[in-house]
Motif scaffolding. Structure first.
Motif, PDB file in Angstrom:
ATOM      1  N   ASP A  34       0.804  -1.221   0.000  1.00 51.72           N
ATOM      2  CA  ASP A  34       0.000   0.000   0.000  1.00 51.72           C
ATOM      3  C   ASP A  34       0.838   1.273   0.000  1.00 51.72           C
ATOM      4  O   ASP A  34       0.446   2.279  -0.572  1.00 51.72           O
ATOM      5  CB  ASP A  34      -0.920   0.024   1.229  1.00 51.72           C
ATOM      6  CG  ASP A  34      -2.221  -0.722   0.958  1.00 51.72           C
ATOM      7  OD1 ASP A  34      -2.213  -1.547   0.038  1.00 51.72           O
ATOM      8  OD2 ASP A  34      -3.199  -0.490   1.669  1.00 51.72           O
ATOM      9  N   THR A  35       1.983   1.226   0.674  1.00 54.55           N
ATOM     10  CA  THR A  35       2.723   2.472   0.838  1.00 54.55           C
ATOM     11  C   THR A  35       3.370   2.921  -0.457  1.00 54.55           C
ATOM     12  O   THR A  35       3.732   4.080  -0.607  1.00 54.55           O
ATOM     13  CB  THR A  35       3.776   2.323   1.945  1.00 54.55           C
ATOM     14  OG1 THR A  35       3.126   1.829   3.099  1.00 54.55           O
ATOM     15  CG2 THR A  35       4.425   3.639   2.271  1.00 54.55           C
ATOM     16  N   ALA A  38       1.593   5.801  -1.468  1.00 54.85           N
ATOM     17  CA  ALA A  38       1.884   7.047  -0.763  1.00 54.85           C
ATOM     18  C   ALA A  38       3.101   7.758  -1.346  1.00 54.85           C
ATOM     19  O   ALA A  38       3.167   8.990  -1.332  1.00 54.85           O
ATOM     20  CB  ALA A  38       2.103   6.766   0.717  1.00 54.85           C
ATOM     21  N   VAL A 217       0.107  11.616   3.601  1.00 54.66           N
ATOM     22  CA  VAL A 217      -0.564  10.398   3.145  1.00 54.66           C
ATOM     23  C   VAL A 217       0.000   9.191   3.899  1.00 54.66           C
ATOM     24  O   VAL A 217      -0.741   8.303   4.342  1.00 54.66           O
ATOM     25  CB  VAL A 217      -0.407  10.199   1.628  1.00 54.66           C
ATOM     26  CG1 VAL A 217      -0.867   8.793   1.216  1.00 54.66           C
ATOM     27  CG2 VAL A 217      -1.208  11.239   0.863  1.00 54.66           C
ATOM     28  N   HIS A 221      -2.160   6.929   6.355  1.00 57.14           N
ATOM     29  CA  HIS A 221      -2.193   5.504   5.989  1.00 57.14           C
ATOM     30  C   HIS A 221      -1.844   4.659   7.206  1.00 57.14           C
ATOM     31  O   HIS A 221      -2.511   3.655   7.500  1.00 57.14           O
ATOM     32  CB  HIS A 221      -1.218   5.216   4.853  1.00 57.14           C
ATOM     33  CG  HIS A 221      -1.062   3.745   4.568  1.00 57.14           C
ATOM     34  ND1 HIS A 221      -0.066   2.986   5.131  1.00 57.14           N
ATOM     35  CD2 HIS A 221      -1.779   2.906   3.799  1.00 57.14           C
ATOM     36  CE1 HIS A 221      -0.178   1.731   4.717  1.00 57.14           C
ATOM     37  NE2 HIS A 221      -1.208   1.662   3.907  1.00 57.14           N
ATOM     38  N   ASP A 225      -4.616   2.120   8.215  1.00 65.34           N
ATOM     39  CA  ASP A 225      -4.303   0.722   7.894  1.00 65.34           C
ATOM     40  C   ASP A 225      -3.581   0.008   9.037  1.00 65.34           C
ATOM     41  O   ASP A 225      -3.782  -1.192   9.250  1.00 65.34           O
ATOM     42  CB  ASP A 225      -3.441   0.644   6.626  1.00 65.34           C
ATOM     43  CG  ASP A 225      -4.296   0.592   5.367  1.00 65.34           C
ATOM     44  OD1 ASP A 225      -5.311   1.317   5.351  1.00 65.34           O
ATOM     45  OD2 ASP A 225      -3.969  -0.155   4.447  1.00 65.34           O
ATOM     46  N   GLN A 417      -2.637  13.597  -3.958  1.00 68.57           N
ATOM     47  CA  GLN A 417      -2.124  13.354  -2.609  1.00 68.57           C
ATOM     48  C   GLN A 417      -2.871  14.159  -1.559  1.00 68.57           C
ATOM     49  O   GLN A 417      -3.173  13.637  -0.471  1.00 68.57           O
ATOM     50  CB  GLN A 417      -0.627  13.681  -2.551  1.00 68.57           C
ATOM     51  CG  GLN A 417       0.211  12.644  -3.263  1.00 68.57           C
ATOM     52  CD  GLN A 417       1.707  12.872  -3.103  1.00 68.57           C
ATOM     53  OE1 GLN A 417       2.490  11.998  -3.387  1.00 68.57           O
ATOM     54  NE2 GLN A 417       2.125  14.043  -2.650  1.00 68.57           N
ATOM     55  N   THR A 420      -6.206  12.515  -1.019  1.00 64.71           N
ATOM     56  CA  THR A 420      -6.068  11.256  -0.281  1.00 64.71           C
ATOM     57  C   THR A 420      -5.883  11.515   1.204  1.00 64.71           C
ATOM     58  O   THR A 420      -6.502  10.849   2.051  1.00 64.71           O
ATOM     59  CB  THR A 420      -4.879  10.446  -0.827  1.00 64.71           C
ATOM     60  OG1 THR A 420      -5.078  10.193  -2.222  1.00 64.71           O
ATOM     61  CG2 THR A 420      -4.740   9.120  -0.091  1.00 64.71           C
ATOM     62  N   THR A 421      -5.047  12.487   1.547  1.00 61.35           N
ATOM     63  CA  THR A 421      -4.840  12.832   2.951  1.00 61.35           C
ATOM     64  C   THR A 421      -6.142  13.249   3.618  1.00 61.35           C
ATOM     65  O   THR A 421      -6.492  12.781   4.717  1.00 61.35           O
ATOM     66  CB  THR A 421      -3.819  13.967   3.084  1.00 61.35           C
ATOM     67  OG1 THR A 421      -2.552  13.529   2.580  1.00 61.35           O
ATOM     68  CG2 THR A 421      -3.652  14.390   4.537  1.00 61.35           C
ATOM     69  N   ILE A 424      -8.732  10.174   3.951  1.00 59.01           N
ATOM     70  CA  ILE A 424      -8.396   9.208   5.004  1.00 59.01           C
ATOM     71  C   ILE A 424      -8.492   9.869   6.375  1.00 59.01           C
ATOM     72  O   ILE A 424      -8.913   9.238   7.354  1.00 59.01           O
ATOM     73  CB  ILE A 424      -6.986   8.621   4.786  1.00 59.01           C
ATOM     74  CG1 ILE A 424      -6.925   7.910   3.439  1.00 59.01           C
ATOM     75  CG2 ILE A 424      -6.633   7.632   5.902  1.00 59.01           C
ATOM     76  CD1 ILE A 424      -5.549   7.389   3.086  1.00 59.01           C
ATOM     77  N   THR A 436      -6.285   3.313   1.019  1.00 60.43           N
ATOM     78  CA  THR A 436      -5.344   4.293   0.462  1.00 60.43           C
ATOM     79  C   THR A 436      -5.148   4.040  -1.018  1.00 60.43           C
ATOM     80  O   THR A 436      -5.098   4.970  -1.838  1.00 60.43           O
ATOM     81  CB  THR A 436      -3.996   4.186   1.189  1.00 60.43           C
ATOM     82  OG1 THR A 436      -4.194   4.348   2.581  1.00 60.43           O
ATOM     83  CG2 THR A 436      -3.019   5.245   0.690  1.00 60.43           C
TER      84      THR A 436
END
Length: 490
Positions: A34-35, A38, A217, A221, A225, A417, A420-421, A424, A436
């Motif tokens: 997943d990262t 990011a 992010v 995450h 997560d 980005q 996304t931040t 989440i 993510t």
């Protein structure tokens, strides 16, 4: 943590170590699976060298887990029905944990190998649902009761709508940037920047925003997560060594009194609303000795459950003073009362103010059951952080070049980005697990449409297939593994 293994049979110790290793392996894989999302934009746009980006992302993931709390962790745990959570035993717990983890790890590794940005959240949730449904079939429980469907619907809605939000908001943000600064260099791709300006890196302010947003992010995450791993470890510990982990043994006298007071106030609340709730809860009809030998959560047993809990907690200032069997009973009572209170709060006849009061009582009830020891949080943070530092290359290429028909511009990277931040972060406030992967990849796709770049059909098709197939595939895989494990233990 050393006390964890004291007094356990050798086979239980081996099983516990393996189960913990499986969970940490899942989080490690989650890190590099997943990262990559990011750090994809910050690496692709040359805003940071890959090694530094991945290192800092790992650190921020680590911090996100440490500071993220446990709200999302128990949202995951409570996907399983309360009946399964309160009546789990060591053998059953092992079968449950190993089945769902084996299914999740298998699917995660497969999608990572092919460079497909699949969701670890979808993977884990599908595996948990598979175990719950298989348990229902094996024990002749109605499928409607095999999973906490209300929680599943809430989480499913967050997983479905968050990518759509990512797509739309990222597109709008990019359009806003193009309207504000149409001729800015932030609308160039890294190749255009190098060919036209003979520069390797983005302009300073764009680079700064890309770096900061990539780290945020990574942080959110970790806080979202990482909690899934925390929830899994608590499932392992409660299932295999319940005497030590069904309740937070470090609870203060005040926290125990708060739990006891919440139970008493819950009884008073029900009596106060007897005209609305009397029939649903069978108030005044059930007797204290009506509790079944195999405890089950039945709203009509609420009064006996409250009385039994108050008797057990009477005069208790330290959970260590309770025998292990009593701790298990206390947790069962608390989980059951919380589950019933949640059902009561959804009754249309109850007013808004009463529902708010009930929500506050539920939080107090779960003070000493919804927790995680610091070593659990630290171990998950470390596994996720270390996993971040490897395996990122496959997905970075997909995000940067294979979603759109043209390379990603700096403005597109910033838009995806930042969105996304925010997405989440909002999910964390509501204790909802989100993906993510899906938010960021859909955000990039949204900016490609807004930039009139077009999308690569093959990549988008693969991502959508992974999105659609992850749940049914992991449900089937986990259910099959749990069925085989249960037959072996029978």
């Amino acid at each position: 943590m050393i006390d964890l293994f004291s007094g356990l049979d050798a086979w239980v110790v081996v099983s516990l170590v393996l189960a913990l290793a499986f969970v940490l392996t899942f989080e490690f894989i989650n890190g590099f699976h997943d990262t990559a999302n990011a750090v994809a934009t910050v690496i692709y746009t040359k805003a940071m060298p890959p090694q530094l980006a991945v290192l800092l992302s790992g650190i921020f993931n680590f911090l996100g887990v440490l500071l993220g709390g446990v709200g999302v962790a128990y949202a995951i745990v409570h996907l399983l029905p309360v009946e399964l959570l309160i009546n789990v035993n060591t053998g059953h717990g092992l079968a449950m944990v190993f089945s769902l983890l084996a299914a999740a790890i298998t699917w995660n590794l497969g999608t990572w190998y092919f460079g497909i940005p699949a969701s670890s959240s979808h993977t884990l949730i599908g595996s948990i649902l598979g175990v719950g449904l298989a348990n229902a079939l094996i024990n002749n429980i109605p499928l409607a009761d095999g999973v906490n469907w209300q929680k599943a619907i809430d989480i499913g809605a967050s997983l479905v709508f968050s990518p759509l939000v990512g797509f739309a908001v990222s597109a709008l943000l990019l359009l806003g940037l193009k309207w504000w600064r149409p001729l800015s260099k932030m609308h160039k791709t890294p190749d255009q920047r190098r060919q036209v300006d003979d520069k390797k890196h983005p302009p300073f302010w764009n680079r700064l925003v890309l770096v900061i947003s990539a780290m945020t992010v990574s942080f959110v995450h970790g806080s979202n997560d990482g909690q899934k791993g925390i929830g899994l470890i608590m499932l392992v510990l409660i299932g295999i060594v319940p005497a030590q982990f069904v309740l937070d043994l470090s609870s203060t006298t005040y926290q125990i009194e708060r739990t006891r007071d919440a139970t008493l106030h819950l009884s008073q609340f029900y009596q106060r609303n007897n005209d609305v709730l009397g029939e649903f809860l069978a108030l005044g009809k059930a007797k204290d000795n009506d509790l079944p030998e195999r405890f089950s959560c039945n709203p009509e047993q609420t009064e006996p459950t409250i009385n039994a809990l108050l008797r057990t907690l009477n005069g208790v200032a330290d959970y260590h003073s309770l025998p292990p069997e009593s701790r298990i009973e206390v947790r069962r009572y608390l989980l059951c009362l919380d589950d019933t209170a949640k059902k009561v709060s959804k009754l249309p006849a109850l007013g808004a103010r009463e529902k708010a009061d009930l929500d506050k009582l539920r939080k107090d009830l779960t003070t000493t059951t919804e927790y995680a020891p610091f070593w659990v949080i630290f171990a998950v943070a470390l596994a996720l952080g270390l996993g971040t530092m490897i395996g990122w290359k496959r997905v970075v290429l997909t995000i940067g070049e294979k979603i759109g028909k043209q390379g990603m511009t700096y403005a597109q990277g910033m838009s995806a980005q930042i969105t996304t931040t925010l997405a989440i972060g909002v999910a964390n406030v509501w204790a909802l697990p989100v993906s993510t992967t899906h938010i960021l990849s859909s955000g990039v796709a949204g900016t490609m449409i807004a930039n009139k770049s077009g999308l690569q059909g093959g990549t988008v098709r693969n991502i959508l297939l992974a999105w659609v197939l992850t749940l049914p595939a992991t449900v089937a895989l986990a259910a099959g593994l749990f069925w085989l494990a249960s037959k072996a233990l029978a």
